[in-house]
Design a protein around this motif. Sequence first.
Motif, mmCIF file in Angstrom:
data_model
loop_
_atom_site.group_PDB
_atom_site.id
_atom_site.type_symbol
_atom_site.label_atom_id
_atom_site.label_comp_id
_atom_site.label_asym_id
_atom_site.label_seq_id
_atom_site.Cartn_x
_atom_site.Cartn_y
_atom_site.Cartn_z
ATOM 1 N N LYS A 29 1.505 -14.629 9.202
ATOM 2 C CA LYS A 29 0.216 -14.495 8.522
ATOM 3 C C LYS A 29 -0.141 -13.025 8.344
ATOM 4 O O LYS A 29 -0.608 -12.604 7.274
ATOM 5 C CB LYS A 29 -0.879 -15.215 9.305
ATOM 6 N N ALA A 30 0.085 -12.231 9.375
ATOM 7 C CA ALA A 30 -0.234 -10.801 9.286
ATOM 8 C C ALA A 30 0.639 -10.104 8.246
ATOM 9 O O ALA A 30 0.158 -9.256 7.474
ATOM 10 C CB ALA A 30 -0.059 -10.145 10.652
ATOM 11 N N ARG A 31 1.914 -10.451 8.206
ATOM 12 C CA ARG A 31 2.807 -9.821 7.225
ATOM 13 C C ARG A 31 2.459 -10.255 5.810
ATOM 14 O O ARG A 31 2.479 -9.430 4.876
ATOM 15 C CB ARG A 31 4.256 -10.166 7.561
ATOM 16 N N PHE A 32 2.144 -11.529 5.639
ATOM 17 C CA PHE A 32 1.724 -11.991 4.315
ATOM 18 C C PHE A 32 0.457 -11.262 3.872
ATOM 19 O O PHE A 32 0.331 -10.849 2.712
ATOM 20 C CB PHE A 32 1.488 -13.500 4.333
ATOM 21 N N GLU A 33 -0.480 -11.079 4.790
ATOM 22 C CA GLU A 33 -1.735 -10.413 4.430
ATOM 23 C C GLU A 33 -1.520 -8.942 4.090
ATOM 24 O O GLU A 33 -2.262 -8.384 3.274
ATOM 25 C CB GLU A 33 -2.748 -10.587 5.555
ATOM 26 N N GLN A 34 -0.529 -8.320 4.699
ATOM 27 C CA GLN A 34 -0.192 -6.953 4.298
ATOM 28 C C GLN A 34 0.196 -6.920 2.826
ATOM 29 O O GLN A 34 -0.239 -6.039 2.070
ATOM 30 C CB GLN A 34 0.965 -6.421 5.148
ATOM 31 N N ALA A 35 1.037 -7.874 2.431
ATOM 32 C CA ALA A 35 1.462 -7.938 1.036
ATOM 33 C C ALA A 35 0.300 -8.304 0.127
ATOM 34 O O ALA A 35 0.121 -7.722 -0.952
ATOM 35 C CB ALA A 35 2.598 -8.953 0.893
ATOM 36 N N LEU A 36 -0.510 -9.266 0.560
ATOM 37 C CA LEU A 36 -1.626 -9.708 -0.280
ATOM 38 C C LEU A 36 -2.655 -8.601 -0.480
ATOM 39 O O LEU A 36 -3.202 -8.434 -1.577
ATOM 40 C CB LEU A 36 -2.283 -10.941 0.343
ATOM 41 N N ASP A 37 -2.915 -7.814 0.564
ATOM 42 C CA ASP A 37 -3.901 -6.734 0.455
ATOM 43 C C ASP A 37 -3.506 -5.706 -0.597
ATOM 44 O O ASP A 37 -4.368 -5.075 -1.221
ATOM 45 C CB ASP A 37 -4.078 -6.040 1.812
ATOM 46 N N ALA A 38 -2.193 -5.525 -0.788
ATOM 47 C CA ALA A 38 -1.710 -4.551 -1.768
ATOM 48 C C ALA A 38 -1.428 -5.173 -3.128
ATOM 49 O O ALA A 38 -1.046 -4.458 -4.065
ATOM 50 C CB ALA A 38 -0.440 -3.880 -1.241
ATOM 51 N N PHE A 39 -1.624 -6.484 -3.247
ATOM 52 C CA PHE A 39 -1.307 -7.184 -4.490
ATOM 53 C C PHE A 39 -2.420 -6.936 -5.510
ATOM 54 O O PHE A 39 -3.603 -7.145 -5.209
ATOM 55 C CB PHE A 39 -1.169 -8.676 -4.204
ATOM 56 N N PRO A 40 -2.095 -6.501 -6.716
ATOM 57 C CA PRO A 40 -3.132 -6.160 -7.697
ATOM 58 C C PRO A 40 -4.049 -7.321 -8.060
ATOM 59 O O PRO A 40 -5.192 -7.104 -8.476
ATOM 60 C CB PRO A 40 -2.319 -5.707 -8.924
ATOM 61 N N HIS A 41 -3.573 -8.553 -7.923
ATOM 62 C CA HIS A 41 -4.362 -9.720 -8.307
ATOM 63 C C HIS A 41 -4.877 -10.473 -7.089
ATOM 64 O O HIS A 41 -5.117 -11.681 -7.152
ATOM 65 C CB HIS A 41 -3.521 -10.637 -9.191
ATOM 66 N N LYS A 42 -5.067 -9.774 -5.983
ATOM 67 C CA LYS A 42 -5.488 -10.392 -4.734
ATOM 68 C C LYS A 42 -6.711 -11.288 -4.917
ATOM 69 O O LYS A 42 -6.771 -12.388 -4.357
ATOM 70 C CB LYS A 42 -5.789 -9.318 -3.692
ATOM 71 N N ASP A 43 -7.694 -10.831 -5.680
ATOM 72 C CA ASP A 43 -8.940 -11.575 -5.826
ATOM 73 C C ASP A 43 -8.760 -12.888 -6.585
ATOM 74 O O ASP A 43 -9.675 -13.720 -6.600
ATOM 75 C CB ASP A 43 -9.992 -10.724 -6.536
ATOM 76 N N GLU A 44 -7.604 -13.065 -7.202
ATOM 77 C CA GLU A 44 -7.343 -14.306 -7.938
ATOM 78 C C GLU A 44 -6.361 -15.214 -7.201
ATOM 79 O O GLU A 44 -5.821 -16.157 -7.790
ATOM 80 C CB GLU A 44 -6.804 -13.966 -9.332
ATOM 81 N N VAL A 45 -6.144 -14.927 -5.926
ATOM 82 C CA VAL A 45 -5.245 -15.734 -5.108
ATOM 83 C C VAL A 45 -6.073 -16.523 -4.094
ATOM 84 O O VAL A 45 -6.840 -15.950 -3.319
ATOM 85 C CB VAL A 45 -4.214 -14.863 -4.368
ATOM 86 N N GLU A 46 -5.917 -17.831 -4.126
ATOM 87 C CA GLU A 46 -6.555 -18.705 -3.133
ATOM 88 C C GLU A 46 -5.530 -19.042 -2.059
ATOM 89 O O GLU A 46 -4.422 -19.478 -2.365
ATOM 90 C CB GLU A 46 -7.043 -20.001 -3.795
ATOM 91 N N VAL A 47 -5.893 -18.840 -0.807
ATOM 92 C CA VAL A 47 -5.002 -19.144 0.313
ATOM 93 C C VAL A 47 -5.530 -20.370 1.048
ATOM 94 O O VAL A 47 -6.706 -20.419 1.437
ATOM 95 C CB VAL A 47 -4.890 -17.954 1.283
#
Length: 237
Positions: free
Chosen positions: A18-36
């Motif tokens: 979960k922590a590693r995925f969140e590292q990637a998600l935090d840097a993802f340009p479309h983070k705000d459009e991703v539902e987890v």
Amino acid sequence: MRVEIWTDINCPFCYLGKARFEQALDAFPHKDEVEVVHRSFELDPTVPKGDTGLVVPHIAQKYGISEAQAAANEQGLGEQAAGLGLPYLTAGRDYGNSFDLHRLLHLARAKGVQDAVIDALYRGNFAEEDSVFADEEHVVRLAVAAGLDEAEVRAVLADPAAYADEVRADEREAAELGASGVPFFVLDRKYGVSGAQPAEVFTQALTQAWQSRSPLTLVDSAGGDACGPDGCAVPQA
């Protein structure tokens, strides 16, 4: 885009993943459009409720290794956790039946605080001495601190049927998708990532899933009457 993550609170790699995925998600340009969405997966549903034991001898017996080897494995997991800024108890941690915790996570999803509650349960299991499998009051405190109403938490824990169907549905879906272990990440039901992969792998998966999203193809889109924000087309006599 939706990312579904099948996990179990017993699973240290789910905690790390979960922590590693969140590292990637935090840097993802479309983070705000991703539902987890967090989904349920029991590593060992045969463990009776309330029956707990220490992780190190359990792992040693399960995998046919010495307790010294199992303890060394825990130390290694603790080092990985520290590298991610996560607290981790390398000794004295227990395991147990996680079904009630999964039911609580479905309540948390319904209330919009699922991510906070799963973080609290991970912390309770991997970083705190009180058990999340044998100490219900500890679970209540964690869930309430993460944003759930105490009366609702107690009501769910007291009712074995509450959200039980949702947990079983998640587990059936995991089997249908071919998940034999966790963490298991599914992106838009098109791509799967198994295990606590490095953040770079999650970055690649997020990018690929985003780029493969196909716009809707309209068939004969010019000739039909329709209603829109400004009203409906007026039929011509």
